[in-house]
Design an enzyme around this catalytic site. Structure first.
Site, PDB file in Angstrom:
ATOM      1  N   SER A  88       0.828  -1.216   0.000  1.00  0.00           N
ATOM      2  CA  SER A  88       0.000   0.000   0.000  1.00  0.00           C
ATOM      3  C   SER A  88       0.860   1.263   0.000  1.00  0.00           C
ATOM      4  O   SER A  88       0.476   2.277  -0.600  1.00  0.00           O
ATOM      5  CB  SER A  88      -0.983   0.000   1.166  1.00  0.00           C
ATOM      6  OG  SER A  88      -0.323   0.174   2.387  1.00  0.00           O
ATOM      7  N   ARG A 124      22.743 -13.949   2.961  1.00  0.00           N
ATOM      8  CA  ARG A 124      22.060 -12.646   2.840  1.00  0.00           C
ATOM      9  C   ARG A 124      22.911 -11.696   2.005  1.00  0.00           C
ATOM     10  O   ARG A 124      22.401 -10.900   1.224  1.00  0.00           O
ATOM     11  CB  ARG A 124      21.818 -12.050   4.230  1.00  0.00           C
ATOM     12  CG  ARG A 124      20.787 -12.859   5.028  1.00  0.00           C
ATOM     13  CD  ARG A 124      20.246 -12.068   6.190  1.00  0.00           C
ATOM     14  NE  ARG A 124      21.295 -11.561   7.040  1.00  0.00           N
ATOM     15  CZ  ARG A 124      21.372 -10.307   7.462  1.00  0.00           C
ATOM     16  NH1 ARG A 124      20.449  -9.440   7.134  1.00  0.00           N
ATOM     17  NH2 ARG A 124      22.371  -9.920   8.225  1.00  0.00           N
ATOM     18  N   MET A 182      10.545  -7.088   4.100  1.00  0.00           N
ATOM     19  CA  MET A 182      10.677  -7.765   5.398  1.00  0.00           C
ATOM     20  C   MET A 182      12.037  -8.433   5.580  1.00  0.00           C
ATOM     21  O   MET A 182      12.138  -9.499   6.184  1.00  0.00           O
ATOM     22  CB  MET A 182       9.548  -8.780   5.570  1.00  0.00           C
ATOM     23  CG  MET A 182       8.162  -8.162   5.574  1.00  0.00           C
ATOM     24  SD  MET A 182       7.973  -6.829   6.784  1.00  0.00           S
ATOM     25  CE  MET A 182       7.959  -7.808   8.275  1.00  0.00           C
ATOM     26  N   ARG A 183      13.078  -7.809   5.058  1.00  0.00           N
ATOM     27  CA  ARG A 183      14.421  -8.351   5.244  1.00  0.00           C
ATOM     28  C   ARG A 183      15.319  -7.267   5.818  1.00  0.00           C
ATOM     29  O   ARG A 183      15.189  -6.097   5.440  1.00  0.00           O
ATOM     30  CB  ARG A 183      15.008  -8.804   3.900  1.00  0.00           C
ATOM     31  CG  ARG A 183      14.292  -9.969   3.285  1.00  0.00           C
ATOM     32  CD  ARG A 183      14.851 -10.249   1.906  1.00  0.00           C
ATOM     33  NE  ARG A 183      16.233 -10.688   1.934  1.00  0.00           N
ATOM     34  CZ  ARG A 183      16.627 -11.947   2.102  1.00  0.00           C
ATOM     35  NH1 ARG A 183      15.741 -12.900   2.237  1.00  0.00           N
ATOM     36  NH2 ARG A 183      17.911 -12.263   2.116  1.00  0.00           N
ATOM     37  N   HIS A 243       8.554   3.233   8.880  1.00  0.00           N
ATOM     38  CA  HIS A 243       8.334   2.354  10.041  1.00  0.00           C
ATOM     39  C   HIS A 243       7.105   2.848  10.812  1.00  0.00           C
ATOM     40  O   HIS A 243       6.980   4.049  11.048  1.00  0.00           O
ATOM     41  CB  HIS A 243       9.577   2.367  10.937  1.00  0.00           C
ATOM     42  CG  HIS A 243       9.436   1.456  12.105  1.00  0.00           C
ATOM     43  ND1 HIS A 243       9.572   0.086  11.999  1.00  0.00           N
ATOM     44  CD2 HIS A 243       9.127   1.707  13.410  1.00  0.00           C
ATOM     45  CE1 HIS A 243       9.366  -0.464  13.175  1.00  0.00           C
ATOM     46  NE2 HIS A 243       9.097   0.492  14.045  1.00  0.00           N
ATOM     47  N   ASP A 298      20.541   2.953   7.911  1.00  0.00           N
ATOM     48  CA  ASP A 298      21.960   2.702   8.181  1.00  0.00           C
ATOM     49  C   ASP A 298      22.129   1.255   8.635  1.00  0.00           C
ATOM     50  O   ASP A 298      21.218   0.436   8.446  1.00  0.00           O
ATOM     51  CB  ASP A 298      22.536   3.738   9.164  1.00  0.00           C
ATOM     52  CG  ASP A 298      21.957   3.615  10.563  1.00  0.00           C
ATOM     53  OD1 ASP A 298      21.209   2.657  10.824  1.00  0.00           O
ATOM     54  OD2 ASP A 298      22.264   4.485  11.398  1.00  0.00           O
ATOM     55  N   ASP A 340      15.999   0.082  11.829  1.00  0.00           N
ATOM     56  CA  ASP A 340      15.089   1.179  12.198  1.00  0.00           C
ATOM     57  C   ASP A 340      15.820   2.275  12.980  1.00  0.00           C
ATOM     58  O   ASP A 340      15.340   2.752  14.014  1.00  0.00           O
ATOM     59  CB  ASP A 340      13.889   0.634  13.012  1.00  0.00           C
ATOM     60  CG  ASP A 340      13.082  -0.384  12.216  1.00  0.00           C
ATOM     61  OD1 ASP A 340      13.007  -0.260  10.984  1.00  0.00           O
ATOM     62  OD2 ASP A 340      12.538  -1.313  12.833  1.00  0.00           O
TER      63      ASP A 340
HETATM   64  C1  GRF Z   1       3.852  -0.667   6.813  1.00  0.00           C
HETATM   65  O1  GRF Z   1       3.172  -0.594   8.037  1.00  0.00           O
HETATM   66  C2  GRF Z   1       5.245  -0.114   6.955  1.00  0.00           C
HETATM   67  O2  GRF Z   1       5.327   0.917   7.880  1.00  0.00           O
HETATM   68  C3  GRF Z   1       6.018  -1.313   7.435  1.00  0.00           C
HETATM   69  O3  GRF Z   1       5.461  -2.397   6.743  1.00  0.00           O
HETATM   70  C4  GRF Z   1       4.113  -2.098   6.373  1.00  0.00           C
HETATM   71  C5  GRF Z   1       4.024  -2.271   4.893  1.00  0.00           C
HETATM   72  O4  GRF Z   1       2.708  -2.120   4.411  1.00  0.00           O
HETATM   73  N1  GRF Z   1       7.437  -1.134   7.200  1.00  0.00           N
HETATM   74  P1  GRF Z   1       2.450  -2.000   2.837  1.00  0.00           P
HETATM   75  O5  GRF Z   1       3.045  -3.274   2.204  1.00  0.00           O
HETATM   76  O6  GRF Z   1       3.124  -0.773   2.350  1.00  0.00           O
HETATM   77  O7  GRF Z   1       0.957  -1.956   2.695  1.00  0.00           O
END
Ligand code: GRF
Length: 203
Positions: free
Chosen positions: A13, A66, A91-92, A110, A142, A146
């Protein structure tokens, strides 16, 4: 024109919000040159393909480490002459190799007011901690998770009857507002990093 890469793993999104901001002119001087997902079925990847963007699935299982994965990604980014890498629900944890190859040219969103609640499930962490205000943060990436210099934050109230879902939805609306805003500032050379501080330059 600055060339953006979007890295995502799921719903996408935030990517859509960036795509729409470019379409309607809220982001000027930028185009999406590449979308990469580490998940084949990611909705964001499907959306990118529907829009005719260069959209690639890169399978982590094809790499021994990685770092090998990240080397492949960096090669892709260089091949497409990417100026700014936007992590959007990717998610990495990216390796120091990647960070130094694109130093100060990788940003992330974040769903908390950093430095509070880094890591996974930030909205749940905020709810369980009992804070009355949380929000979201766009920051440079960095070597620490986060952690990099903060570009924009938005505050969101926690309401009495909030669940993780209702709070996440309210934060997400702000994410969709500030992520394009931060990108627009960067691609138009309006931000300068001074130590940990990001200074937004006036015209
Ligand atoms: C969001 O809440 C973002 O802040 C976090 O992961 C989520 C990703 O959502 N890092 P989307 O895939 O952008 O809908």
């Amino acid at each position: 024109m600055k060339r953006l890469a979007i890295l995502l793993s799921g719903r996408g999104s935030n990517f859509r919000a960036i795509y729409e901001a470019i379409s309607n002119g809220d982001i000027s001087n930028a185009e999406i040159a590449l979308v990469i997902s580490d998940k084949k079925e990611a909705k964001g990847l499907i959306f990118a393909k529907e829009k005719g963007l260069d959209a690639r699935f890169v399978n982590p299982k094809d790499f021994e480490s990685r770092e090998e994965f990240d080397k492949y990604i960096v090669d892709l980014l260089r091949g497409k002459e990417i100026d700014l890498v936007c992590l959007a629900g990717f998610m990495r944890v990216i390796t120091p190799y990647f960070v130094s190859a694109y130093r100060n040219r990788i940003i992330n969103i974040h769903p908390s007011l950093l430095p509070s609640f880094p890591g996974l499930n930030a909205q749940k962490q905020a709810l369980e901690y009992g804070v009355k205000i949380t929000g979201c943060t766009v920051h440079f990436v960095d070597e620490k998770v986060d952690h990099g210099p903060i570009i924009i934050q938005a505050a969101v109230p926690v309401l009495e009857n909030d669940t993780v879902e209702t709070l996440s939805d309210r934060i997400l609306k702000e994410e969709h507002r500030i992520y394009p805003q931060a990108i627009n500032l960067i691609v138009n050379d309006k931000v300068e990093i001074v130590g940990r501080r990001v200074i937004v330059k006036e015209n």
